[in-house]
Scaffold this motif. Structure first.
Motif, short mmCIF file in Angstrom:
data_model
loop_
_atom_site.label_atom_id
_atom_site.label_comp_id
_atom_site.label_asym_id
_atom_site.label_seq_id
_atom_site.Cartn_x
_atom_site.Cartn_y
_atom_site.Cartn_z
N ALA A 114 3.42 -31.53 -3.76
CA ALA A 114 2.16 -31.87 -3.10
C ALA A 114 1.19 -30.69 -3.14
CB ALA A 114 2.42 -32.30 -1.66
N LEU A 115 1.71 -29.49 -2.97
CA LEU A 115 0.85 -28.30 -3.06
C LEU A 115 0.31 -28.12 -4.47
CD1 LEU A 115 2.90 -25.74 -0.92
CD2 LEU A 115 0.69 -26.77 -0.33
N ALA A 116 1.20 -28.38 -5.48
CA ALA A 116 0.76 -28.21 -6.87
C ALA A 116 -0.32 -29.20 -7.25
CB ALA A 116 1.97 -28.36 -7.79
N LYS A 117 -0.31 -30.36 -6.57
CA LYS A 117 -1.33 -31.36 -6.87
C LYS A 117 -2.55 -31.23 -5.96
CE LYS A 117 2.10 -34.73 -8.42
NZ LYS A 117 2.76 -36.04 -8.11
N GLY A 118 -2.42 -30.42 -4.90
CA GLY A 118 -3.51 -30.30 -3.94
C GLY A 118 -4.13 -28.92 -3.92
N PRO A 119 -3.86 -28.18 -2.85
CA PRO A 119 -4.53 -26.88 -2.69
C PRO A 119 -4.27 -25.89 -3.83
CG PRO A 119 -3.46 -27.57 -0.65
CD PRO A 119 -3.02 -28.51 -1.70
N LEU A 120 -3.11 -25.96 -4.47
CA LEU A 120 -2.78 -24.99 -5.53
C LEU A 120 -2.84 -25.62 -6.91
CD1 LEU A 120 0.24 -23.22 -3.78
CD2 LEU A 120 -2.15 -22.51 -3.84
N ALA A 121 -3.64 -26.67 -7.03
CA ALA A 121 -3.70 -27.39 -8.31
C ALA A 121 -4.18 -26.49 -9.45
CB ALA A 121 -4.61 -28.61 -8.18
N GLY A 122 -5.02 -25.53 -9.14
CA GLY A 122 -5.54 -24.67 -10.20
C GLY A 122 -4.76 -23.39 -10.40
N ASP A 123 -3.69 -23.22 -9.69
CA ASP A 123 -2.91 -21.99 -9.77
C ASP A 123 -1.83 -22.14 -10.85
OD1 ASP A 123 -1.23 -19.79 -9.40
OD2 ASP A 123 -1.59 -19.73 -7.24
N ALA A 124 -2.10 -21.62 -12.04
CA ALA A 124 -1.17 -21.77 -13.16
C ALA A 124 0.15 -21.04 -12.89
CB ALA A 124 -1.81 -21.23 -14.44
N GLY A 125 0.08 -19.90 -12.20
CA GLY A 125 1.30 -19.16 -11.90
C GLY A 125 2.23 -19.95 -10.98
N PHE A 126 1.60 -20.62 -10.01
CA PHE A 126 2.40 -21.42 -9.08
C PHE A 126 3.08 -22.57 -9.82
CE2 PHE A 126 2.86 -25.03 -6.17
CZ PHE A 126 3.62 -24.45 -5.16
N ARG A 127 2.32 -23.24 -10.68
CA ARG A 127 2.88 -24.37 -11.41
C ARG A 127 4.01 -23.91 -12.34
NH1 ARG A 127 0.32 -29.10 -11.14
NH2 ARG A 127 1.33 -29.76 -13.10
N ALA A 128 3.83 -22.75 -12.97
CA ALA A 128 4.87 -22.25 -13.87
C ALA A 128 6.14 -21.90 -13.09
CB ALA A 128 4.36 -21.02 -14.62
N ALA A 129 5.96 -21.27 -11.93
CA ALA A 129 7.12 -20.93 -11.11
C ALA A 129 7.82 -22.20 -10.60
CB ALA A 129 6.68 -20.06 -9.93
N LEU A 130 7.02 -23.22 -10.26
CA LEU A 130 7.60 -24.48 -9.78
C LEU A 130 8.39 -25.17 -10.88
CD1 LEU A 130 7.98 -26.59 -7.60
CD2 LEU A 130 5.74 -27.56 -8.22
N ASP A 131 7.84 -25.17 -12.09
CA ASP A 131 8.56 -25.81 -13.20
C ASP A 131 9.88 -25.10 -13.48
OD1 ASP A 131 6.58 -27.67 -13.51
OD2 ASP A 131 5.52 -26.57 -15.10
N GLU A 132 9.89 -23.80 -13.29
CA GLU A 132 11.12 -23.04 -13.52
C GLU A 132 12.15 -23.32 -12.42
OE1 GLU A 132 12.58 -18.37 -14.00
OE2 GLU A 132 10.45 -18.87 -14.04
N LEU A 133 11.67 -23.51 -11.19
CA LEU A 133 12.57 -23.75 -10.07
C LEU A 133 13.02 -25.21 -9.97
CD1 LEU A 133 10.89 -21.64 -7.24
CD2 LEU A 133 13.12 -21.23 -8.29
#
Length: 484
Positions: A114-133
Motif C-alpha cells: 500500500a505504501l509502494a502504491k501510495g505515499p512512496l509510489a515515486g521512491d525507486a529505492g523503496f520499491r527495489a528494496a520491497l521487491d528484494e524482500l
C-alpha cells in the motif's frame, strides 16, 4: 389352554412392539441407548490397550501455545516445520487436522504494498528494496513451497450453512457424481464447506474431510468415509491417508448381493464396504448405512505417541521417534476446540480418532455393522419370542427361570462371539428386553392371577372338604366343579 390366552396376548403385544423397533419402522430411544451401552461395553472389554508405533501425533498443546504463541502461527514458521519434519526427521507422510482458510498478513507485506502504491509510489529505492524482500515476506508462498512435492494431506470440513457460502478450495472428489445412481444410500450430505486456500490445496498431495458423525447420545463411535456434496463424493482424512500409503489406488464400492425378506440389496443401497486394490492385496473397509466406519479405539487417550510441536521445532524430539512414521498434526489444547466425547473418554482429541481409524484400516480391524442386521434382529426376535411364548406358560417357576436365564446367556454369548470372532456388530437390546419382558409377564401372571384363582377355589370348597384336600384340588382346579 384358555387360562394362557391372556399371557399369549400380552406377550404378542410386547413382541410386536420390539419387532417394529428391530425392523426400523420406528425407533425406541431406550433400546438405542441400551445397544450403545452394549457396544461400549464390548469395546472396553476387547480394546488391545497397546500403543501403535506406526502413527505419531504432533501436538499443538498448551505448552506449544505458551512457548510459540497463540494459534494460528505464522506461515513462515509452518514452512519451517514442514522442512524440519521431512528433511530432518524423515517422516513418511503428514496428515494435517487443521484448516488454513485465510491468508497470513502478519508479515506486513500488504501494508508495504500500500505504501509502494501510495505515499512512496515515486521512491525507486523503496520499491527495489520491497521487491528484494517480497519472497521472504510472502509467508503463504513460503508455506505453499514447503508443501510442494511432499506427502502432505490437508484437512477440511463440510457444513450446512443457511446461506450456502463456502470458503477455500476442495480437492478433487474421490468418486464422481452419478457413481451411486439408482441406489438408495443415506450419505451424509452438505451444502457448503470450509477448506484450505487454493494455493495450499494445489501444492499438497491431497486432502480429506474431518467431519464427525456423533450418535444421538453425543458420543463419537463412527466417522463417515464418504460424504456427498453437489452430487460428488469426498473421502475422509483417514481414508485419504490410507489410500496414499497404499499408492493412491482407486476406491471401489462393494455391494451386498441379494437381500432379505423380499427386499433387494439395491433397494436399501447395498453398499457395505469400500475396497482399495493395491499391490499388497485388496484392503476392505466395512461401512454402515451412512457409509461410516466404526472407530476401532485401541484404548483411552495415549494409544499413540504424542510429541509437543514446541519440542519438534526446537529439535528436542529424537529423530528415531518420527523417522518413517505417519505423522498427524493436531491439537489437544482445549481452547482450539478439537476435543470430542467418545466411549473411551469424554474429552478425547479428534486427531487421535484419525489415528485409530488409520491403524484399524491398515490392520483390517474395523467392525462391521451391515444393513442386513435388521433382518437378523427380526429373525432372532421371532425365534426367541415364539419359543418363550409357547414354553413359559407350561413350565414351573423354576424351569421358567432356568429357560429364561439360559436364553439370556445364549443371546449375550452369541452377540459377543460375533463381535470378537467375526467383527460383526449386532443389536442385542431388543432380544434381551423380550426375554426379560416375557419372563416377568409370566411370573406376574402366575402370581397375581393364578394365586387369586386358587384363593377363590379355596373359598368355594373350603366349607365342604378338609384344607389338605382343597390344597391338592387347587393344583388342578379345572378337574373340579360345584355341580355335585
Amino acid at each position: 389352554m384358555n387360562s394362557h390366552l391372556l399371557r399369549y396376548g400380552l406377550g404378542l403385544v410386547l413382541m410386536a412392539v420390539l419387532l417394529g423397533h428391530a425392523a426400523r419402522l420406528y425407533q425406541l430411544p431406550v433400546l438405542g441407548n441400551l445397544d450403545h451401552i452394549a457396544y461400549d461395553t464390548k469395546l472396553h472389554l476387547t480394546m488391545p490397550r497397546v500403543r501403535d508405533e506406526r502413527v505419531v501425533i504432533l501436538d499443538i498443546d498448551e505448552r506449544s501455545l505458551a512457548e510459540i504463541g497463540r494459534w494460528p502461527w505464522g506461515r513462515e514458521r509452518l514452512a519451517g516445520l514442514m522442512d524440519t519434519l521431512f528433511d530432518h526427521y524423515g517422516v513418511m507422510l503428514l496428515g494435517v487436522d487443521v484448516v488454513f482458510a485465510e491468508p497470513d498478513t502478519s508479515s506486513g507485506l500488504a501494508t508495504l504494498d500500500a505504501l509502494a502504491k501510495g505515499p512512496l509510489a515515486g521512491d525507486a529505492g523503496f520499491r527495489a528494496a520491497l521487491d528484494e524482500l517480497r519472497p521472504k515476506l510472502d509467508y503463504d508462498s513460503l508455506f505453499a513451497t514447503s508443501l510442494d512435492k511432499r506427502p502432505v494431506l490437508l484437512g477440511y470440513y463440510f457444513s450446512d450453512r443457511s446461506d450456502g457460502q463456502s470458503s477455500g478450495a476442495l480437492p478433487d472428489p474421490v468418486l464422481p457424481a452419478g457413481t451411486f445412481r439408482g441406489r438408495n444410500i443415506a450419505f451424509a450430505s452438505f451444502n457448503s464447506f470450509g477448506a484450505n486456500l487454493p494455493r495450499f490445496q494445489s501444492a499438497a498431495m491431497g486432502a480429506g474431510h474431518f467431519n464427525p458423525m456423533p450418535d444421538f447420545d453425543g458420543l463419537n463411535r463412527r466417522v463417515p468415509m464418504l460424504v456427498e456434496h453437489k452430487g460428488a463424493y469426498y473421502e475422509s482424512l483417514s481414508l485419504a491417508i490410507v489410500r496414499t500409503l497404499l499408492g493412491s489406488p482407486r476406491l471401489v464400492p462393494g455391494y451386498a448381493e441379494g437381500g432379505f425378506f423380499g427386499v433387494s440389496a439395491r433397494d436399501y443401497g447395498g453398499l457395505e464396504w469400500l475396497e482399495l486394490p493395491s499391490a499388497r492385496g485388496t484392503l476392505r473397509i466395512p461401512v454402515d448405512e451412512n457409509v461410516a466406519a466404526l472407530i476401532p479405539y485401541r484404548g483411552p487417550q495415549g494409544s499413540f505417541a504424542y510429541y509437543s510441536l514446541a519440542d519438534v521445532l526446537a529439535g528436542k524430539t529424537p529423530v528415531e521417534a518420527l523417522k518413517g512414521k505417519v505423522a498427524l498434526l493436531g491439537t489437544t489444547a482445549p481452547g482450539l476446540l478439537d476435543l470430542r466425547a467418545t466411549p473411551v473418554g469424554s474429552t478425547y482429541p479428534g486427531v487421535e480418532i484419525h489415528a485409530n481409524l488409520i491403524a484399524g484400516m491398515l490392520d483390517g480391524r474395523i467392525k462391521h455393522r451391515p444393513q442386513y442386521v435388521t433382518g437378523f434382529d427380526v429373525v432372532v426376535l421371532l425365534l426367541v419370542g415364539g419359543l418363550l411364548l409357547w414354553l413359559l406358560p407350561r413350565l414351573s417357576p423354576l424351569n421358567a427361570t432356568l429357560l429364561s436365564g439360559g436364553t439370556l446367556v445364549l443371546l449375550v454369548g452369541m452377540n459377543f462371539a460375533f463381535w470378537q470372532y467375526a467383527d460383526f456388530v449386532l443389536p442385542v437390546a431388543a432380544g434381551l428386553l423380550l426375554v426379560v419382558g416375557l419372563y416377568a409377564l409370566n411370573m406376574s401372571y402366575g402370581y397375581f392371577f393364578e394365586s387369586r384363582s386358587k384363593r377363590q377355589f379355596a373359598r368355594m370348597f373350603g366349607q365342604y372338604v378338609p384344607p389338605e384336600l382343597v390344597e391338592e384340588m387347587s393344583r388342578n382346579p379345572e378337574n373340579y366343579s360345584m355341580d355335585g
